[in-house]
Scaffold this active site. Structure first.
Site, PDB file in Angstrom:
ATOM      1  N   GLU A  57      -0.923  13.589   1.060  1.00  0.00           N
ATOM      2  CA  GLU A  57      -0.663  12.591   0.023  1.00  0.00           C
ATOM      3  C   GLU A  57      -1.090  11.198   0.501  1.00  0.00           C
ATOM      4  O   GLU A  57      -1.640  10.404  -0.266  1.00  0.00           O
ATOM      5  CB  GLU A  57       0.814  12.590  -0.354  1.00  0.00           C
ATOM      6  CG  GLU A  57       1.140  11.647  -1.512  1.00  0.00           C
ATOM      7  CD  GLU A  57       2.604  11.727  -1.927  1.00  0.00           C
ATOM      8  OE1 GLU A  57       3.001  10.914  -2.788  1.00  0.00           O
ATOM      9  OE2 GLU A  57       3.343  12.585  -1.395  1.00  0.00           O
ATOM     10  N   ASP A  69      -1.445  -6.178   6.647  1.00  0.00           N
ATOM     11  CA  ASP A  69      -1.211  -4.929   5.930  1.00  0.00           C
ATOM     12  C   ASP A  69      -1.378  -3.776   6.910  1.00  0.00           C
ATOM     13  O   ASP A  69      -2.103  -3.888   7.915  1.00  0.00           O
ATOM     14  CB  ASP A  69      -2.183  -4.757   4.762  1.00  0.00           C
ATOM     15  CG  ASP A  69      -1.826  -3.549   3.902  1.00  0.00           C
ATOM     16  OD1 ASP A  69      -0.691  -3.498   3.391  1.00  0.00           O
ATOM     17  OD2 ASP A  69      -2.669  -2.648   3.760  1.00  0.00           O
ATOM     18  N   HIS A 113      -6.998   2.346  -0.627  1.00  0.00           N
ATOM     19  CA  HIS A 113      -6.296   1.339   0.158  1.00  0.00           C
ATOM     20  C   HIS A 113      -6.917   1.276   1.555  1.00  0.00           C
ATOM     21  O   HIS A 113      -7.313   2.293   2.127  1.00  0.00           O
ATOM     22  CB  HIS A 113      -4.811   1.700   0.287  1.00  0.00           C
ATOM     23  CG  HIS A 113      -4.045   1.532  -0.978  1.00  0.00           C
ATOM     24  ND1 HIS A 113      -3.082   0.568  -1.139  1.00  0.00           N
ATOM     25  CD2 HIS A 113      -4.104   2.201  -2.151  1.00  0.00           C
ATOM     26  CE1 HIS A 113      -2.569   0.654  -2.352  1.00  0.00           C
ATOM     27  NE2 HIS A 113      -3.170   1.636  -2.985  1.00  0.00           N
ATOM     28  N   GLU A 129      -1.659   0.760   7.153  1.00  0.00           N
ATOM     29  CA  GLU A 129      -1.707   2.079   6.535  1.00  0.00           C
ATOM     30  C   GLU A 129      -0.990   3.037   7.483  1.00  0.00           C
ATOM     31  O   GLU A 129      -0.979   2.829   8.709  1.00  0.00           O
ATOM     32  CB  GLU A 129      -3.145   2.540   6.295  1.00  0.00           C
ATOM     33  CG  GLU A 129      -3.940   1.650   5.348  1.00  0.00           C
ATOM     34  CD  GLU A 129      -3.388   1.569   3.941  1.00  0.00           C
ATOM     35  OE1 GLU A 129      -2.602   2.456   3.548  1.00  0.00           O
ATOM     36  OE2 GLU A 129      -3.742   0.609   3.235  1.00  0.00           O
TER      37      GLU A 129
END
Length: 234
Positions: free
Chosen positions: A52, A7, A152, A9
Site C-alpha cells: 500500500e 517531508d 509522493h 516517506e
C-alpha cells in the site's frame, strides 16, 4: 530565522508497528528566502515496504536494498536540521517517525531537543476551517504547480510545501526554489525589492485642494452634524 521544510516517506503508517523511514527530503529557507541548500537521502529500512505504501510513493524494496541505513546517515541529517525550525505538513506523523529512528540509536535523541517544529497543516486548518487542507488541495487553492507530483516523494513534496507555506503564511505572493531567482516562465517566483531602492514619492494635496476639501466638509457638517473626516484629518 532558519527554517527547514521537511517531508519523509515510510514503509507504512505507524512507527509503533515497526515501520521505518525510507526517504527524507529537506529544503532550507533563511528569513523566508530559499537558499538553494537541501538534504535528500533514501534509506534502507531493514524491513519490507508495504504494498500500500509502494502504491503511494513508488519506492520499492529492490530500490532500497543498497541504500544506507538510518544509523549511517543520522549524524549528517541531524547536523543539517540542528537549530532550525522544521516546517512539516502533519508534523506529528514525521516527527513520530524521526523520534522512533533516533530512539534506536545511542545516545537517544528527540527532534524537539534540536529543532523547533511548525505544523503547516495546523496553520492551514486555522486559516481554512472546514476545507480540505492536504498538500494537493492547498496547491490548487494557492495556484502552486504540482503537475510533477504523480507519486509522493519526500524532496518533491518538501519543495512544493515550501511554495505553499510561504503563500499560506503571507508576505510573498510567489516563490521559486531556484536561489538565483530566475524562475522558468509560468513558475512561481519571489522577487524582493532591493533595500537601497528609492523612497516612494509622497504626493500631498495642494492648498487649493485642501480648501475645496474643507468646503465640502462644511457642507457635510451643515447637513448631518459633526464630520468624522474633519477629526481624522485635523
Amino acid at each position: 530565522m532558519r527554517q527547514i521544510v521537511l517531508d519523509t516517506e515510510t514503509t507504512g503508517i505507524d512507527p509503533a508497528e515497526g515501520h521505518r523511514i525510507i526517504e527524507i527530503g529537506c529544503v532550507e529557507l533563511m528569513e523566508r528566502q530559499p537558499t538553494g541548500r537541501h538534504y535528500h537521502v533514501y534509506i534502507n529500512p531493514e524491513r519490507e515496504v508495504e504494498e500500500e505504501a509502494i502504491s503511494i510513493h513508488g519506492i520499492t524494496n529492490e530500490f532500497l536494498a543498497d541504500k544506507p541505513r538510518f544509523a549511517e546517515i543520522a549524524n549528517e541529517f541531524l547536523a543539517f536540521i540542528d537549530g532550525a525550525e522544521l516546517v512539516i505538513h502533519n508534523a506529528a506523523f514525521d516527527v513520530g517517525f524521526m523520534d522512533s529512528e533516533f530512539a534506536r540509536l545511542k545516545p537517544v535523541r528527540k527532534v524537539v531537543e534540536h529543532c523547533g517544529v511548525l505544523d503547516s497543516l495546523a496553520i492551514a486548518r486555522r486559516k481554512h476551517p472546514g476545507q480540505k487542507n492536504n498538500l494537493d488541495a492547498l496547491c490548487k487553492r494557492y495556484g502552486v504547480d504540482n503537475s510533477n507530483r504523480e507519486l509522493h516523494g519526500a524532496l518533491l513534496d518538501a519543495e512544493i510545501l515550501a511554495d505553499v507555506f510561504l503563500l499560506l503564511t503571507g508576505g510573498q505572493t510567489a516563490l521559486s526554489l531556484d536561489a538565483s531567482g530566475d524562475g522558468e516562465e509560468g513558475s512561481l517566483a519571489i522577487r524582493r525589492l532591493p533595500a537601497d531602492r528609492p523612497a516612494l514619492k509622497v504626493v500631498r494635496a495642494t492648498a487649493e485642494e485642501t480648501s475645496a476639501h474643507d468646503e465640502f466638509l462644511d457642507l457635510v457638517e451643515k447637513a448631518a452634524g459633526a464630520s468624522v473626516w474633519r477629526g481624522a484629518t485635523s
